[in-house]
Scaffold this motif. Structure first.
Motif, PDB file in Angstrom:
ATOM      1  N   GLY A 155       0.780  -1.226   0.000  1.00  0.00           N
ATOM      2  CA  GLY A 155       0.000   0.000   0.000  1.00  0.00           C
ATOM      3  C   GLY A 155       0.811   1.275   0.000  1.00  0.00           C
ATOM      4  N   GLU A 156       2.143   1.172   0.113  1.00  0.00           N
ATOM      5  CA  GLU A 156       2.995   2.368   0.114  1.00  0.00           C
ATOM      6  C   GLU A 156       3.198   2.887  -1.309  1.00  0.00           C
ATOM      7  N   GLU A 157       3.340   4.207  -1.406  1.00  0.00           N
ATOM      8  CA  GLU A 157       3.634   4.812  -2.707  1.00  0.00           C
ATOM      9  C   GLU A 157       4.995   4.336  -3.200  1.00  0.00           C
ATOM     10  N   ALA A 158       5.068   3.973  -4.474  1.00  0.00           N
ATOM     11  CA  ALA A 158       6.333   3.531  -5.068  1.00  0.00           C
ATOM     12  C   ALA A 158       7.104   4.737  -5.596  1.00  0.00           C
ATOM     13  N   VAL A 159       8.393   4.774  -5.294  1.00  0.00           N
ATOM     14  CA  VAL A 159       9.274   5.826  -5.802  1.00  0.00           C
ATOM     15  C   VAL A 159      10.577   5.180  -6.252  1.00  0.00           C
ATOM     16  N   PHE A 160      11.000   5.495  -7.472  1.00  0.00           N
ATOM     17  CA  PHE A 160      12.212   4.911  -8.033  1.00  0.00           C
ATOM     18  C   PHE A 160      13.143   6.019  -8.532  1.00  0.00           C
ATOM     19  N   TRP A 161      14.439   5.807  -8.291  1.00  0.00           N
ATOM     20  CA  TRP A 161      15.478   6.734  -8.753  1.00  0.00           C
ATOM     21  C   TRP A 161      16.636   5.885  -9.261  1.00  0.00           C
ATOM     22  N   GLY A 162      17.012   6.069 -10.520  1.00  0.00           N
ATOM     23  CA  GLY A 162      18.060   5.207 -11.053  1.00  0.00           C
ATOM     24  C   GLY A 162      18.633   5.690 -12.361  1.00  0.00           C
ATOM     25  N   VAL A 163      19.132   4.742 -13.129  1.00  0.00           N
ATOM     26  CA  VAL A 163      19.848   5.063 -14.368  1.00  0.00           C
ATOM     27  C   VAL A 163      19.519   4.037 -15.445  1.00  0.00           C
ATOM     28  N   ASN A 164      19.795   4.414 -16.680  1.00  0.00           N
ATOM     29  CA  ASN A 164      19.886   3.455 -17.773  1.00  0.00           C
ATOM     30  C   ASN A 164      21.296   2.865 -17.746  1.00  0.00           C
ATOM     31  N   LEU A 165      21.384   1.557 -17.883  1.00  0.00           N
ATOM     32  CA  LEU A 165      22.673   0.870 -17.867  1.00  0.00           C
ATOM     33  C   LEU A 165      22.707  -0.072 -19.065  1.00  0.00           C
ATOM     34  N   GLN A 166      23.694   0.107 -19.973  1.00  0.00           N
ATOM     35  CA  GLN A 166      23.621  -0.513 -21.297  1.00  0.00           C
ATOM     36  C   GLN A 166      24.780  -1.437 -21.682  1.00  0.00           C
ATOM     37  N   PRO A 167      25.473  -2.096 -20.770  1.00  0.00           N
ATOM     38  CA  PRO A 167      26.621  -2.911 -21.186  1.00  0.00           C
ATOM     39  C   PRO A 167      26.246  -4.151 -21.990  1.00  0.00           C
ATOM     40  N   SER A 168      24.962  -4.505 -22.025  1.00  0.00           N
ATOM     41  CA  SER A 168      24.544  -5.680 -22.788  1.00  0.00           C
ATOM     42  C   SER A 168      24.214  -5.349 -24.241  1.00  0.00           C
ATOM     43  N   LEU A 169      24.466  -4.123 -24.665  1.00  0.00           N
ATOM     44  CA  LEU A 169      24.240  -3.714 -26.050  1.00  0.00           C
ATOM     45  C   LEU A 169      25.564  -3.600 -26.799  1.00  0.00           C
ATOM     46  N   SER A 170      25.563  -4.060 -28.044  1.00  0.00           N
ATOM     47  CA  SER A 170      26.753  -3.888 -28.879  1.00  0.00           C
ATOM     48  C   SER A 170      27.073  -2.405 -29.048  1.00  0.00           C
ATOM     49  N   TRP A 171      26.041  -1.579 -29.059  1.00  0.00           N
ATOM     50  CA  TRP A 171      26.225  -0.128 -29.212  1.00  0.00           C
ATOM     51  C   TRP A 171      27.118   0.423 -28.108  1.00  0.00           C
ATOM     52  N   GLU A 172      26.869  -0.009 -26.871  1.00  0.00           N
ATOM     53  CA  GLU A 172      27.664   0.484 -25.739  1.00  0.00           C
ATOM     54  C   GLU A 172      29.106  -0.020 -25.827  1.00  0.00           C
ATOM     55  N   TYR A 173      29.254  -1.303 -26.113  1.00  0.00           N
ATOM     56  CA  TYR A 173      30.609  -1.860 -26.213  1.00  0.00           C
ATOM     57  C   TYR A 173      31.393  -1.207 -27.342  1.00  0.00           C
ATOM     58  N   ASN A 174      30.737  -0.977 -28.476  1.00  0.00           N
ATOM     59  CA  ASN A 174      31.443  -0.402 -29.630  1.00  0.00           C
ATOM     60  C   ASN A 174      31.926   1.014 -29.365  1.00  0.00           C
ATOM     61  N   ARG A 175      31.266   1.711 -28.439  1.00  0.00           N
ATOM     62  CA  ARG A 175      31.779   3.036 -28.056  1.00  0.00           C
ATOM     63  C   ARG A 175      33.161   2.915 -27.430  1.00  0.00           C
ATOM     64  N   MET A 176      33.364   1.879 -26.629  1.00  0.00           N
ATOM     65  CA  MET A 176      34.676   1.644 -26.015  1.00  0.00           C
ATOM     66  C   MET A 176      35.669   1.135 -27.054  1.00  0.00           C
ATOM     67  N   LYS A 177      35.190   0.259 -27.906  1.00  0.00           N
ATOM     68  CA  LYS A 177      36.059  -0.332 -28.916  1.00  0.00           C
ATOM     69  C   LYS A 177      36.642   0.732 -29.836  1.00  0.00           C
ATOM     70  N   ARG A 178      35.854   1.755 -30.129  1.00  0.00           N
ATOM     71  CA  ARG A 178      36.342   2.840 -30.994  1.00  0.00           C
ATOM     72  C   ARG A 178      37.496   3.597 -30.346  1.00  0.00           C
ATOM     73  N   HIS A 179      37.569   3.542 -29.018  1.00  0.00           N
ATOM     74  CA  HIS A 179      38.688   4.174 -28.293  1.00  0.00           C
ATOM     75  C   HIS A 179      39.841   3.196 -28.071  1.00  0.00           C
ATOM     76  N   GLY A 180      39.726   2.018 -28.651  1.00  0.00           N
ATOM     77  CA  GLY A 180      40.771   1.013 -28.489  1.00  0.00           C
ATOM     78  C   GLY A 180      40.719   0.298 -27.159  1.00  0.00           C
TER      79      GLY A 180
END
Length: 421
Positions: free
Chosen positions: A39-64
């Motif tokens: 019965g309590e009000e729900a409140v959430f505070w957080g982030v998007n976390l994307q290490p499971s996407l090739s897009w995120e990994y490729n950002r690092m890969k481009r930096h070697g």
């Protein structure tokens, strides 16, 4: 003075740890608000976390960095990120899932390291007492190239709600993913995870205009057939009515799909940017208001329009601008985010799928945005996007939060979480 500061910080962190260690509870919507089972009000505070996407990994890969991919060391970096997020008081992780990384041409799941990493991130979030929020359809990352049902054309999103062939494949993918057994979470299906808080069919849905629908012969025929069945002629008004109808029908179809799969997490529909009503049209807002969806999501990026077209040193002005007026406009103006307080939307709960200060490392904006979110009746917010340890120090990005590399913002983020709660 130093000892006093240490005591204050220690007590603050103890409060955060106590908040984050609560038992998972299912969510429900009542009178346009999110509540836990107790019965309590729900409140959430957080982030998007994307290490499971090739897009995120490729950002690092481009930096070697981290190339070739070593899963053991990569998972260690993910663990470190979760430890930092615990220190920052997060209780929510949102993940853009990218079917372009993990599906075949028909929508079946393909066992590969991206799917393994998705399992791992979800299980680790649950282990750290963080709820999860899944955005299921997205074009961000397409590691499987032509061997997936997600079109190569990044502007294909408008057909996702209309093209029958795509819908069959995307529905199959969603059902397969919901029923996937997570090997890092004792074989529990994704849909049965106690940590699953929200499911969102499409990350930032897009819509045809009368001009762009010509690019899809199949969707254009569906529109023409609708005109014929309704005995209407093509016009701006008729197209707007059709778009409202197709959007509402798709939303309701997805609500039904999740109910059929017995997913207890509420479904979310994305209403995107401030001024979307002005840029996209009011018909999609009518569709959302009249639909069966219980939760609507928005995003907020003060400074994005200011940064448009700027490069390098010119971007410094973006961070130095005062955004109080911008936030006030978001609250006051119906065509920005003021629509959320209209009577027709009061039965829908409200959350933020993404927010960020945008090329801005000042310390005032996170607390200001948290105060704004609560004033709008918003109960959850996920910053886009938390940068992994080992990557953050090499990345100069519009979206940049990391405990160690952006200390001012990290402290601001902590305070904003307290305001949110």
């Amino acid at each position: 003075m130093t000892s006093i500061r240490i005591i204050i910080i220690t007590n603050f962190l103890i409060t955060i740890i106590q908040f984050a260690s609560a038992d998972f509870q299912r969510l429900h919507v009542k009178d346009g608000a999110l509540f836990f089972e107790n019965g309590e009000e729900a409140v959430f505070w957080g982030v998007n976390l994307q290490p499971s996407l090739s897009w995120e990994y490729n950002r690092m890969k481009r930096h070697g960095l981290h190339s070739p991919l070593n899963l053991k060391s990569y998972k260690k970096m993910i663990d470190e990120a979760f430890s930092e997020l615990q220190m920052l008081g997060c209780n929510l992780i949102r993940i853009h899932l990218s079917p372009g990384d993990i599906t075949d041409k028909n929508g079946n799941l393909v066992e590969n390291h991206w799917l393994d990493l998705t399992d791992y991130v979800l299980a680790e979030a649950e282990k750290r007492n963080m709820y999860t929020y899944l955005a299921l359809l997205n074009s961000l990352g397409r590691d499987r190239g032509e061997n997936t049902f997600i079109p190569k054309n990044k502007h294909s999103k408008p057909l996702w709600m209309i093209d029958p062939d795509f819908i069959v494949k995307s529905d199959l993918y969603i059902r397969k993913l919901l029923n996937r057994k997570n090997k890092y979470a004792k074989g529990v299906k994704y849909k049965d995870s106690p940590a699953l808080a929200f499911v969102e069919p499409i990350n930032e849905p897009d819509y045809f205009t009368r001009e762009t629908i010509a690019s899809s012969h199949r969707c254009k025929k569906i529109y023409i057939d609708w005109l014929s069945n309704k005995e209407k002629v093509d016009s701006d008004e008729a197209f707007s009515e059709w778009r409202m109808h197709t959007t509402k029908s798709y939303i309701n179809k997805m609500v039904k799909l999740f109910k059929e799969e017995k997913v207890s997490a509420p479904m979310v529909w994305s209403m995107e940017w401030p001024r979307m009503m002005e840029w996209t049209g009011s018909d999609v807002f009518v569709a959302a208001a009249e639909s069966d969806v219980e939760v609507l999501s928005v995003c907020l990026y003060p400074g994005q329009s200011v940064a448009y077209g700027k490069k390098s040193n010119d971007l410094k002005d973006v961070g130095e601008k005062n955004y109080f007026e911008y936030i006030q406009n978001c609250y006051d103006l119906p065509e920005w985010h003021g629509w959320m307080r209209e009577k027709r939307f009061l039965n829908k709960a409200r959350i933020v799928y993404e927010f960020e200060t945008y090329y801005n490392h000042s310390s005032y904006l996170y607390p200001l945005m948290a105060k704004y979110f609560r004033a709008q009746g918003i109960q959850a917010a996920a910053m886009w996007t938390y940068l992994l340890p080992g990557q953050a120090e090499y990345t100069a990005a519009s979206h940049h939060l990391n405990l160690k590399t952006t200390p001012n913002k990290a402290a601001s983020f902590l305070i904003a979480g307290e305001i949110m709660r």
